[in-house]
Design an enzyme around this catalytic site. Structure first.
Site, PDB file in Angstrom:
ATOM      1  N   CYS A   1       0.803  -1.013  -0.081  1.00 20.47           N
ATOM      2  CA  CYS A   1       0.162  -0.032  -0.063  1.00 20.47           C
ATOM      3  C   CYS A   1       1.056   1.245  -0.085  1.00 20.47           C
ATOM      4  O   CYS A   1       1.735   1.315   0.817  1.00 20.47           O
ATOM      5  CB  CYS A   1      -0.805  -0.017   1.407  1.00 20.47           C
ATOM      6  SG  CYS A   1      -1.902   1.777   1.567  1.00 20.47           S
TER       7      CYS A   1
ATOM      8  N   CYS B   1      -0.824   3.955  -6.331  1.00 24.64           N
ATOM      9  CA  CYS B   1      -1.769   3.166  -5.332  1.00 24.64           C
ATOM     10  C   CYS B   1      -2.046   1.833  -5.765  1.00 24.64           C
ATOM     11  O   CYS B   1      -2.292   1.364  -7.171  1.00 24.64           O
ATOM     12  CB  CYS B   1      -3.293   3.717  -5.224  1.00 24.64           C
ATOM     13  SG  CYS B   1      -4.503   2.953  -4.331  1.00 24.64           S
TER      14      CYS B   1
HETATM   15  N1  DGL Z   1      -3.966   0.484  -1.873  1.00 20.01           N
HETATM   16  C1  DGL Z   1      -3.614   1.541  -1.026  1.00 20.01           C
HETATM   17  C2  DGL Z   1      -2.467   2.447  -1.730  1.00 20.01           C
HETATM   18  O1  DGL Z   1      -1.606   1.713  -2.370  1.00 20.01           O
HETATM   19  C3  DGL Z   1      -4.748   2.760  -0.770  1.00 20.01           C
HETATM   20  C4  DGL Z   1      -6.115   2.521  -0.782  1.00 20.01           C
HETATM   21  C5  DGL Z   1      -6.841   3.407   0.320  1.00 20.01           C
HETATM   22  O2  DGL Z   1      -7.169   4.466   0.147  1.00 20.01           O
HETATM   23  O3  DGL Z   1      -7.191   2.736   1.483  1.00 20.01           O
HETATM   24  O4  DGL Z   1      -2.130   3.557  -1.437  1.00 20.01           O
END
Ligand code: DGL
Length: 265
Positions: A76, A190
């Site tokens: 993430c 993301c």
């Molecule tokens: N998957 C997360 C990232 O790579 C973000 C998703 C969220 O906003 O929770 O930033």
């Protein structure tokens, strides 16, 4: 000596980290994996730095105690750009983070204009400023927060169809900024966004290439676990900070990534 049954733990707020898991499976198919999704905390991108840091540090501490992973991957960008340094300080386990792929994008662009789509929390991080200064080669980096895309990716993985207006708005958010018309490379900053790359490609138009970090992260995990033994004693586990009854609609996507058991955490 690493216990052969010790898992690799992948951590995300939702299903975005599955894009990293898919690449990891290609390089380490024998590795036991625990996939963790903090669905009760989703979306991280709309939270404050303090909220994200507290959640990530607290959850990773509890997960480490309970599952003794051989390695943790924060799959993430939002969590990594905010909390990677602090969790590395306190957890005695190798931690691989996920940060925006600005370096490869800077090597690819011909026009000198790079777009970056991330969450609101990611795009304002000093970590991203540092990546831009160090690896941006002086190219123009045009950032846009696209929170609607996180939910769109979650919808796609549940078998739904998101509103196409969300993709148009993200494309417009990049194109409407100074230099936006020249963008030829977009960083998907993301881990959710590669799940909706076809929709984004259609919205932004031809001649734009997308870059994300999933393959590079998988290579890093493979490198750090070189020479270790792996033994999968039970089918791989997915953990959620929601009742597993409520994630039934995600089961096909989870199973297609080799996750066979589901539990609440
Ligand atoms: N998957 C997360 C990232 O790579 C973000 C998703 C969220 O906003 O929770 O930033």
């Amino acid at each position: 000596m690493v216990d052969p049954a010790a898992p690799i733990l992948l951590f995300d707020s939702g299903v975005g980290g599955l894009t990293v898991l898919a690449e990891l499976r290609k390089l380490r198919p024998e590795a036991p994996v625990i996939y963790f999704a903090d669905l009760a905390g989703l979306p991280y991108g709309e939270k404050t730095e303090a909220e994200i840091a507290a959640r990530v540090a607290g959850l990773l501490g509890r997960l480490s105690e309970r599952f003794a992973p051989r390695l943790i991957t924060i799959a993430c960008n939002t969590a990594s750009t905010i909390a990677l340094g602090m969790v590395r300080e306190v957890l005695h386990v190798p931690i691989v983070g996920t940060v925006p792929a600005i370096k490869p994008a800077a090597a690819m662009t011909k026009s000198g204009a790079i777009g970056l789509l991330g969450t609101a929390a990611t795009i304002r991080q000093a970590y991203v400023d540092r990546l831009e200064a160090e690896f941006g080669n002086g190219h123009r980096l045009i950032r846009h927060a696209a929170p609607g895309l996180v939910q769109a990716a979650e919808t796609v993985l549940r078998g739904g169809t998101p509103d196409p207006a969300v993709f148009k708005a993200a494309a417009e958010g990049l194109r409407s900024q100074p230099g936006g018309a020249e963008i030829d490379t977009v960083v998907l900053a993301c881990t959710h966004f590669p799940l909706i790359e076809p929709q984004l490609a259609e919205a932004i138009g031809t001649g734009v290439r997308f870059v994300h970090g999933a393959e590079g992260i998988a290579r890093r995990i493979a490198f750090l676990t070189q020479g270790q033994d792996f033994a999968r004693e039970k089918p791989d586990l997915a953990l959620f900070t929601t009742d597993p009854d409520q994630i039934a609609y995600l089961e096909p996507a989870l199973k297609s990534h080799g996750l066979e058991r589901f539990e609440a955490f």
